[in-house]
Design a protein around this motif. Structure first.
Motif, PDB file in Angstrom:
ATOM      1  N   PRO A 154     -19.675 -19.618  -2.549  1.00  0.00           N
ATOM      2  CA  PRO A 154     -18.896 -21.236  -2.710  1.00  0.00           C
ATOM      3  C   PRO A 154     -17.576 -20.475  -3.567  1.00  0.00           C
ATOM      4  CG  PRO A 154     -20.684 -20.822  -4.462  1.00  0.00           C
ATOM      5  CD  PRO A 154     -20.988 -19.668  -3.305  1.00  0.00           C
ATOM      6  N   ALA A 155     -16.629 -21.296  -2.977  1.00  0.00           N
ATOM      7  CA  ALA A 155     -15.276 -21.282  -3.597  1.00  0.00           C
ATOM      8  C   ALA A 155     -14.756 -22.518  -4.211  1.00  0.00           C
ATOM      9  CB  ALA A 155     -14.317 -20.477  -2.709  1.00  0.00           C
ATOM     10  N   GLU A 156     -13.831 -22.506  -5.191  1.00  0.00           N
ATOM     11  CA  GLU A 156     -12.984 -23.608  -5.648  1.00  0.00           C
ATOM     12  C   GLU A 156     -11.762 -23.402  -5.187  1.00  0.00           C
ATOM     13  OE1 GLU A 156     -14.791 -26.182  -6.815  1.00  0.00           O
ATOM     14  OE2 GLU A 156     -16.633 -25.173  -7.350  1.00  0.00           O
ATOM     15  N   PRO A 157     -10.861 -24.473  -5.144  1.00  0.00           N
ATOM     16  CA  PRO A 157      -9.595 -24.373  -4.625  1.00  0.00           C
ATOM     17  C   PRO A 157      -8.754 -23.492  -5.505  1.00  0.00           C
ATOM     18  CG  PRO A 157     -10.142 -26.786  -4.648  1.00  0.00           C
ATOM     19  CD  PRO A 157     -11.305 -26.011  -5.316  1.00  0.00           C
ATOM     20  N   TRP A 158      -9.050 -23.431  -6.826  1.00  0.00           N
ATOM     21  CA  TRP A 158      -8.313 -22.653  -7.910  1.00  0.00           C
ATOM     22  C   TRP A 158      -8.929 -21.228  -7.694  1.00  0.00           C
ATOM     23  CZ3 TRP A 158     -11.134 -26.867  -9.100  1.00  0.00           C
ATOM     24  CH2 TRP A 158     -12.450 -26.584  -9.624  1.00  0.00           C
ATOM     25  N   ASP A 159      -9.756 -20.714  -6.962  1.00  0.00           N
ATOM     26  CA  ASP A 159     -10.319 -19.503  -7.084  1.00  0.00           C
ATOM     27  C   ASP A 159      -8.986 -18.374  -6.398  1.00  0.00           C
ATOM     28  OD1 ASP A 159     -12.554 -20.246  -8.396  1.00  0.00           O
ATOM     29  OD2 ASP A 159     -13.693 -20.436  -6.716  1.00  0.00           O
ATOM     30  N   ALA A 160      -9.056 -17.521  -6.825  1.00  0.00           N
ATOM     31  CA  ALA A 160      -7.969 -16.472  -6.615  1.00  0.00           C
ATOM     32  C   ALA A 160      -8.677 -15.469  -5.705  1.00  0.00           C
ATOM     33  CB  ALA A 160      -7.319 -15.586  -7.576  1.00  0.00           C
TER      34      ALA A 160
END
Length: 194
Positions: free
Chosen positions: A173-179
């Motif tokens: 899972p990834a959040e929009p702010w994850d680099a």
């Protein structure tokens, strides 16, 4: 690790990744660990040839060490490490060596060391997938520091470093702010991320 279940939370994945990292690292005797970290350096160093500044990290006990990579840098290449002014600050990279305790207890450079803008950042991993999604320790330090660096207009390549058991096949899972990472390297595999 197989494809994570869609119902598995990031917190659960982080716990599993920390367990995998710990169990793998602690199963190694010193010569085997040394050999694996040397193999990692052999895979990563050819990708650093054109970089001027390489940012690394001072490894925690169970993290794979970037130190053999730094030992193999070419003349003129510089190495930086995260430097925290305090626990809430976005960290900067300062020229090594890392010898003083940070607010987190991890070694960092002295505050008077030169601040650097890295061309390549070697990123520690708790878990990562083949798309470049990374789960770290959950504090968001690397996401904020990389975002700050990129917003300044400085191009940077990110390479996640981990033991083989920390690289998963399926999407995390990834959040929009994850680099996202540009690549992930283990001692036996280089993964160029899309």
């Amino acid at each position: 690790m197989a494809v994570p279940s869609p119902t598995t939370t990031k917190s659960e994945l982080r716990t599993e990744g920390l367990r995998r990292r710990r169990d793998f690292a602690r199963s190694l005797d010193h010569p085997t660990r040394f050999s694996l970290e040397q193999a990692l350096a052999g895979l990563v160093l050819p990708h650093l040839i054109g970089a001027r500044v390489i940012a690394a990290y001072h490894p925690l006990q169970d993290e794979i060490s970037p130190m053999p990579i730094l030992a193999g840098l070419r003349q003129g290449q510089r190495a930086g490490f995260p430097w925290f002014a305090d626990r809430d600050a976005i960290f900067l990279w300062r020229e090594g060596p890392a010898r003083e305790p940070s607010p987190w207890g991890v070694l960092q450079p002295a505050p008077e060391s030169e601040a650097l803008a890295p061309d390549v950042v070697l990123v520690p991993i708790v878990l990562a997938d083949r798309r470049g999604v990374r789960i770290g320790h959950g504090k968001g330090h690397y996401d904020r520091a990389l975002s700050h660096l990129r917003q300044s207009g400085h191009p940077v390549i990110t390479i996640g470093l981990c033991w083989p058991d920390q690289l998963v096949d399926g999407p995390l899972p990834a959040e929009p702010w994850d680099a996202r990472l540009d690549a992930v390297a283990t001692p036996n595999e280089w993964v160029q991320c899309a």
